[in-house]
Design a protein around this motif. Structure first.
Motif, PDB file in Angstrom:
ATOM      1  N   UNK A  19       4.059  -3.694 -21.055  1.00 58.56           N
ATOM      2  CA  UNK A  19       4.021  -2.521 -20.334  1.00 58.56           C
ATOM      3  C   UNK A  19       5.409  -2.265 -19.298  1.00 58.56           C
ATOM      4  N   UNK A  20       5.775  -1.121 -19.115  1.00 55.06           N
ATOM      5  CA  UNK A  20       6.906  -1.440 -17.869  1.00 55.06           C
ATOM      6  C   UNK A  20       6.380  -1.421 -16.599  1.00 55.06           C
ATOM      7  N   UNK A  21       7.109  -2.301 -15.886  1.00 58.83           N
ATOM      8  CA  UNK A  21       6.824  -2.804 -14.426  1.00 58.83           C
ATOM      9  C   UNK A  21       7.505  -1.900 -13.244  1.00 58.83           C
ATOM     10  N   UNK A  22       7.110  -1.996 -12.288  1.00 57.80           N
ATOM     11  CA  UNK A  22       7.814  -1.771 -11.080  1.00 57.80           C
ATOM     12  C   UNK A  22       8.690  -2.894 -10.478  1.00 57.80           C
ATOM     13  N   UNK A  23       9.778  -3.004 -10.564  1.00 57.29           N
ATOM     14  CA  UNK A  23      10.391  -4.319 -10.364  1.00 57.29           C
ATOM     15  C   UNK A  23      10.057  -4.977  -8.929  1.00 57.29           C
ATOM     16  N   UNK A  24       9.847  -6.196  -8.937  1.00 58.78           N
ATOM     17  CA  UNK A  24       9.582  -6.946  -7.660  1.00 58.78           C
ATOM     18  C   UNK A  24      11.150  -7.149  -7.059  1.00 58.78           C
TER      19      UNK A  24
ATOM     20  N   UNK B 237      18.089  -0.964 -14.366  1.00 67.03           N
ATOM     21  CA  UNK B 237      17.425  -1.545 -15.474  1.00 67.03           C
ATOM     22  C   UNK B 237      15.970  -0.983 -15.453  1.00 67.03           C
ATOM     23  N   UNK B 238      15.507  -0.289 -16.521  1.00 65.27           N
ATOM     24  CA  UNK B 238      14.182  -0.036 -16.886  1.00 65.27           C
ATOM     25  C   UNK B 238      13.451  -1.496 -17.452  1.00 65.27           C
ATOM     26  N   UNK B 239      12.544  -2.176 -16.609  1.00 66.86           N
ATOM     27  CA  UNK B 239      12.123  -3.212 -17.165  1.00 66.86           C
ATOM     28  C   UNK B 239      10.393  -3.352 -17.534  1.00 66.86           C
ATOM     29  N   UNK B 240      10.174  -4.111 -18.452  1.00 72.22           N
ATOM     30  CA  UNK B 240       9.033  -4.212 -18.978  1.00 72.22           C
ATOM     31  C   UNK B 240       8.485  -5.603 -19.194  1.00 72.22           C
TER      32      UNK B 240
ATOM     33  N   UNK C  41      10.061 -13.846 -18.421  1.00 66.22           N
ATOM     34  CA  UNK C  41      10.679 -13.061 -19.281  1.00 66.22           C
ATOM     35  C   UNK C  41      10.507 -11.702 -19.169  1.00 66.22           C
ATOM     36  N   UNK C  42      11.570 -10.959 -19.093  1.00 65.18           N
ATOM     37  CA  UNK C  42      11.603  -9.490 -18.987  1.00 65.18           C
ATOM     38  C   UNK C  42      12.259  -8.802 -20.233  1.00 65.18           C
ATOM     39  N   UNK C  43      12.045  -7.686 -20.576  1.00 60.97           N
ATOM     40  CA  UNK C  43      12.536  -6.827 -21.606  1.00 60.97           C
ATOM     41  C   UNK C  43      13.029  -5.446 -21.056  1.00 60.97           C
ATOM     42  N   UNK C  44      14.049  -4.994 -21.367  1.00 60.48           N
ATOM     43  CA  UNK C  44      14.594  -3.561 -21.395  1.00 60.48           C
ATOM     44  C   UNK C  44      15.118  -2.862 -22.674  1.00 60.48           C
ATOM     45  N   UNK C  45      14.533  -1.783 -22.614  1.00 61.82           N
ATOM     46  CA  UNK C  45      15.115  -0.843 -23.829  1.00 61.82           C
ATOM     47  C   UNK C  45      16.878  -0.562 -23.523  1.00 61.82           C
ATOM     48  N   UNK C  46      17.207  -0.676 -22.298  1.00 61.85           N
ATOM     49  CA  UNK C  46      18.634  -0.776 -22.118  1.00 61.85           C
ATOM     50  C   UNK C  46      19.354   0.386 -21.387  1.00 61.85           C
ATOM     51  N   UNK C  47      20.613   0.076 -20.903  1.00 58.80           N
ATOM     52  CA  UNK C  47      21.162   1.162 -20.142  1.00 58.80           C
ATOM     53  C   UNK C  47      22.316   1.660 -20.882  1.00 58.80           C
ATOM     54  N   UNK C  48      22.344   2.896 -20.828  1.00 59.11           N
ATOM     55  CA  UNK C  48      23.647   3.544 -21.919  1.00 59.11           C
ATOM     56  C   UNK C  48      24.833   3.931 -21.182  1.00 59.11           C
TER      57      UNK C  48
END
Length: 243
Positions: free
Chosen positions: A153-158, A188-191, A217-224
Motif C-alpha cells: 500500500x502507498x504510505x505517507x513518508x515518515x 517520490x511516491x512511496x509504498x 524496503x520501499x517501492x516507488x512507481x517512479x518519477x518521470x
C-alpha cells in the motif's frame, strides 16, 4: 533535515529521464565501516546513529538531452542499479556517494569522466503478477544480484522514509577533485514492499561486510521528470582542512 522536495532548480539540465519501478533496499552499518570508503572531504551522514547503505534498482526511461520531449520515439530505456550511501560535505551539504553503479547501456560509462563508478553489465527488470523482479550481473560475472519484491500500500513518508530516499545532489571524485551533480524531480511516491528473494554480492565487492540486519524496503512507481544538472568541481571551503 533532508528535504522531501528538490532543494534547487536545475534550469539547464545535462540530461533528462524518468526513474521508474524503483525499489529502495536499505541496511544500517556502523559508521566507521562506511567512512573508510569515502574521500576525505565527505563524512558519513547518520540516522539514529547508523550509516545506511542502499541498493536501488530501477528503470532509466526516456533518456534524452535538454529540450527533447519524452514522447519522441526510440529514446533509450534500460535497467540501472545503484549501491549508495548518504554523506555530508564538510560544508554541511548532504548528498549521495555511489559505491557502485551497474548499467545495461554502455554509453552511460561516459559519466566516469567525473568519477561516477559505472560498471557495464546484463540487467533486467520484469513484472510478474504483483511481483517486481530485478537481476543483474556485471560483465565478467563476479558481481551479481537478484531481488524480487511485492509492492504494498502507498504510505505517507515518515522523517526516516524521506531521509533514506530524497537526496538532491551526488558527489563523485576524479582527477584529485570532488565533483557535485545536482538533481531535480518531483517527490517520490512511496509504498511499502515485502522481499521474496534477495541475493547480492554488490556490498562485499564495494568493500563492505555482507549485511546482517534485516533491510528496510520501499517501492516507488517512479518519477518521470528527472533533470540532472551539469557536474561541477566543489570549491574548497577555506579553513576546512587546516588551510
Amino acid at each position: 533535515m533532508v528535504a522531501y522536495g528538490a532543494e534547487q532548480r536545475v534550469r539547464v539540465p545535462a540530461l533528462q529521464a524518468g526513474w521508474l519501478r524503483q525499489t529502495f533496499v536499505h541496511w544500517p552499518y556502523p559508521p566507521d565501516e562506511v567512512q573508510v570508503l569515502l574521500p576525505e572531504e565527505l563524512i558519513v551522514d547518520e540516522y539514529e546513529g547508523a550509516a545506511w547503505v542502499g541498493l536501488t534498482p530501477f528503470v532509466m526511461a526516456d533518456v534524452r538531452p535538454p529540450g527533447v520531449p519524452a514522447l519522441v520515439p526510440g529514446l533509450p530505456t534500460f535497467a540501472e542499479t545503484n549501491l549508495r550511501t548518504y554523506v555530508r560535505h564538510r560544508n554541511g551539504r548532504d548528498g549521495l556517494w555511489f559505491l557502485s553503479i551497474e548499467v545495461a547501456w554502455p554509453l552511460m560509462l561516459a559519466a566516469r569522466a567525473v568519477g561516477a563508478p559505472y560498471n557495464p553489465g546484463t540487467l533486467s527488470v520484469s513484472v510478474n503478477g504483483d511481483a517486481v523482479s530485478y537481476t543483474g550481473s556485471r560483465w565478467g560475472g563476479e558481481v551479481s544480484y537478484r531481488l524480487v519484491v511485492r509492492p504494498g500500500e502507498p504510505i505517507s513518508p515518515t522523517e526516516r522514509d524521506v531521509w533514506l530516499t530524497s537526496r538532491w545532489r551526488a558527489y563523485t571524485r576524479r582527477l584529485g577533485m570532488l565533483w557535485e551533480t545536482p538533481v531535480e524531480h518531483e517527490p517520490w511516491p512511496l509504498s511499502r514492499a515485502a522481499v521474496d528473494v534477495l541475493d547480492e554480492t554488490l556490498t562485499t565487492a564495494a568493500g563492505l561486510p555482507a549485511p546482517t540486519a534485516e533491510p528496510l524496503v520501499h517501492f516507488s512507481q517512479g518519477v518521470r521528470h528527472v533533470r540532472l544538472g551539469v557536474s561541477r568541481p566543489c570549491v574548497p571551503t577555506p579553513g576546512l582542512y587546516g588551510e
